[in-house]
Design a protein around this motif. Sequence first.
Motif, PDB file in Angstrom:
ATOM      1  N   VAL A  11      10.314 -44.685 -71.864  1.00 33.58           N
ATOM      2  CA  VAL A  11       9.670 -45.990 -71.792  1.00 33.58           C
ATOM      3  C   VAL A  11       9.793 -46.574 -73.190  1.00 33.58           C
ATOM      4  CG1 VAL A  11       7.543 -47.244 -71.312  1.00 33.58           C
ATOM      5  CG2 VAL A  11       8.086 -45.176 -70.013  1.00 33.58           C
ATOM      6  N   SER A  37       9.981 -50.569 -63.739  1.00 37.47           N
ATOM      7  CA  SER A  37       8.572 -50.901 -63.534  1.00 37.47           C
ATOM      8  C   SER A  37       7.757 -49.615 -63.534  1.00 37.47           C
ATOM      9  CB  SER A  37       8.384 -51.627 -62.197  1.00 37.47           C
ATOM     10  OG  SER A  37       8.632 -50.737 -61.134  1.00 37.47           O
ATOM     11  N   LYS A  38       6.447 -49.758 -63.719  1.00 39.74           N
ATOM     12  CA  LYS A  38       5.580 -48.582 -63.716  1.00 39.74           C
ATOM     13  C   LYS A  38       5.595 -47.880 -62.365  1.00 39.74           C
ATOM     14  CE  LYS A  38       2.398 -50.588 -66.973  1.00 39.74           C
ATOM     15  NZ  LYS A  38       1.101 -51.204 -67.090  1.00 39.74           N
ATOM     16  N   THR A  39       5.697 -48.648 -61.292  1.00 44.55           N
ATOM     17  CA  THR A  39       5.673 -48.032 -59.965  1.00 44.55           C
ATOM     18  C   THR A  39       6.897 -47.162 -59.710  1.00 44.55           C
ATOM     19  OG1 THR A  39       6.637 -50.042 -59.019  1.00 44.55           O
ATOM     20  CG2 THR A  39       4.243 -49.840 -58.940  1.00 44.55           C
ATOM     21  N   VAL A  41       7.978 -44.985 -61.647  1.00 48.85           N
ATOM     22  CA  VAL A  41       7.700 -43.664 -62.216  1.00 48.85           C
ATOM     23  C   VAL A  41       7.446 -42.647 -61.110  1.00 48.85           C
ATOM     24  CG1 VAL A  41       6.090 -42.339 -63.641  1.00 48.85           C
ATOM     25  CG2 VAL A  41       6.861 -44.598 -64.394  1.00 48.85           C
ATOM     26  N   CYS A  63      -1.100 -48.744 -70.795  1.00 40.18           N
ATOM     27  CA  CYS A  63       0.154 -48.355 -70.145  1.00 40.18           C
ATOM     28  C   CYS A  63       0.234 -46.836 -70.000  1.00 40.18           C
ATOM     29  CB  CYS A  63       1.346 -48.889 -70.925  1.00 40.18           C
ATOM     30  SG  CYS A  63       2.911 -48.641 -70.075  1.00 40.18           S
ATOM     31  N   ASP A  66      -1.970 -45.907 -67.198  1.00 39.12           N
ATOM     32  CA  ASP A  66      -1.326 -46.232 -65.915  1.00 39.12           C
ATOM     33  C   ASP A  66      -0.293 -45.171 -65.536  1.00 39.12           C
ATOM     34  OD1 ASP A  66      -2.809 -48.544 -65.751  1.00 39.12           O
ATOM     35  OD2 ASP A  66      -1.168 -49.865 -66.362  1.00 39.12           O
ATOM     36  N   LEU A  67       0.529 -44.767 -66.512  1.00 40.39           N
ATOM     37  CA  LEU A  67       1.541 -43.737 -66.242  1.00 40.39           C
ATOM     38  C   LEU A  67       0.875 -42.422 -65.835  1.00 40.39           C
ATOM     39  CD1 LEU A  67       3.952 -44.442 -69.234  1.00 40.39           C
ATOM     40  CD2 LEU A  67       4.363 -44.980 -66.818  1.00 40.39           C
TER      41      LEU A  67
END
Length: 116
Positions: A11, A37-39, A41, A63, A66-67
Amino acid sequence: MSALPSNVLLVEDGEPFMRLMAWALREDASKSTQPRSKTEVGRLRPSAIVFNMRDSKSQRRDCIADLRNIKPDVCIVDIYEGDEPRPGADGYLVSPVIAADLKAMIEQLCNHLVRE
């Protein structure tokens, strides 16, 4: 003998540094990917995430959180540039990063998580 995990997620918001990290990790047969995007991951299912963003401290902290929510069992290495490291990562390195130090940190953290 330790080895890098086979799937490391990068990232990173600096394209040249992203390429250098991917190249260094590829030497050890580790596949590195940068998510769009984060999704993404969750779909990529990385063993490790190397986080190096130049956002504000609170944005970076959020962030990382979120991860961690998306993939709780992943090991996260946070690379920071002289400011304070963001809470939530498993390990921290100060930029500029030496490839051998990054590899050693990922190996150490991932091997530690596997044994727990």
